[in-house]
Design an enzyme around this catalytic site. Structure first.
Site, PDB file in Angstrom:
ATOM      1  N   LYS A 130      -9.621 -22.692 -15.744  1.00 51.10           N
ATOM      2  CA  LYS A 130      -8.602 -22.373 -14.750  1.00 51.10           C
ATOM      3  C   LYS A 130      -9.097 -22.748 -13.347  1.00 51.10           C
ATOM      4  CE  LYS A 130      -7.868 -18.241 -12.996  1.00 51.10           C
ATOM      5  NZ  LYS A 130      -7.671 -16.803 -12.958  1.00 51.10           N
ATOM      6  N   ASP A 148      -2.801 -18.979 -14.803  1.00 54.06           N
ATOM      7  CA  ASP A 148      -3.304 -17.640 -14.485  1.00 54.06           C
ATOM      8  C   ASP A 148      -2.334 -16.619 -15.099  1.00 54.06           C
ATOM      9  OD1 ASP A 148      -1.085 -17.533 -12.871  1.00 54.06           O
ATOM     10  OD2 ASP A 148      -2.156 -16.880 -11.078  1.00 54.06           O
TER      11      ASP A 148
END
Ligand code: SF4
Length: 259
Positions: A130, A148
């Site tokens: 991420k 997220d």
């Protein structure tokens, strides 16, 4: 035009693209909310943002970046001093550890520079997939999808994918959009998650996606109630975009900080 049980692949792609276009109009201010001026600063800010608001990170980083301008500085940092500087972001001992190890790895393996490739970024301490995508998209202009908690919740509500693993979500959603749009799409989805489509009480009655969202009704559909759930400095604009009277937005319900 919400998703039906027998929506085709093509139908889903078209609906996904429409959602993307509506979000572009809804959140013209969407951007990476972590202040930075180079890849190292963004990598550091992203590490600090774990379990912490971007606003809090942005309060800490000006002093931090001035004191530690390079990877060498993090590699040789005095632990106590670094801990004190980043303490307000929480989990500061672990984060200090990550920053020092990141500095050392960059110095030892990459001549002190943050690499611009996913495969290399994910080998660095404190940098998961991420974070790597955030860095690629925002510091290197390489399109990246940032899955997220907001992104995951929203694409699930929209029925764009049934995957639950972040990497699989990244690939499934990526296939629905042009690659060049991935970075901004991620920002817009995260903006929508922070300001409109909240985890517990989404502002359905004051949302621009009502006609495209199969989860419409998860939150209050009465505009007078929903409008109170809008957050951020553009709450009034968001109400207007959804066709709701902006005067219904109570000033006190617009916090400066959007988690
Ligand atoms: S209609 Fe409701 S669930 Fe759907 S995106 Fe808008 S706020 Fe979220």
């Amino acid at each position: 035009m919400t998703r039906s049980a027998n929506e085709t692949e093509l139908g889903r792609k078209r609906r996904a693209r429409r959602i993307g276009r509506v979000l572009t109009e809804t959140h013209p201010d969407a951007h990476c909310e972590l202040d930075h001026s180079n890849p190292l600063e963004l990598a550091v800010a992203t590490i600090l943002s774990a379990q912490c608001t971007d606003k809090k990170v942005n309060e800490v980083t000006p002093k931090l970046f001035a004191r530690y301008p390079s990877a060498v500085d993090y590699a040789g940092a005095d632990r106590t001093e670094l801990e004190e500087l980043i303490r307000p972001t929480g989990f500061y001992r672990n984060k200090t550890d990550s920053l020092i190890k990141l500095g050392r790895a960059l110095v030892e393996r990459y001549d002190g520079q943050v690499p611009g490739r996913l495969t290399e970024l994910v080998t660095l301490p404190g940098i998961g997939r991420k974070t790597a995508n955030v860095i690629l998209g925002n510091a290197f202009d390489v399109p990246g999808i940032t899955v997220d908690t907001h992104f995951q919740r929203l694409v699930g509500r929209w029925g764009l994918t049934t995957e639950t693993d972040p990497v699989k979500i990244e690939h499934a959603v990526g296939a629905l959009y042009e690659r060049r749009d991935w970075t901004m799409l991620s920002h817009r989805i995260i903006f929508h998650g922070r300001r409109v489509c909240h985890a517990r009480k989404p502002a359905c009655g004051a949302c621009t996606l009502t006609k495209l969202c199969p989860a419409y009704g998860t939150g209050p559909t009465d505009p007078a109630l929903a409008v109170k759930l809008l957050k951020g400095p553009r709450a009034r604009d968001l109400a207007v975009a959804a066709g709701v009277d902006p005067d219904l937005v109570p000033p006190a319900a617009v916090p400066a900080e959007v988690p």
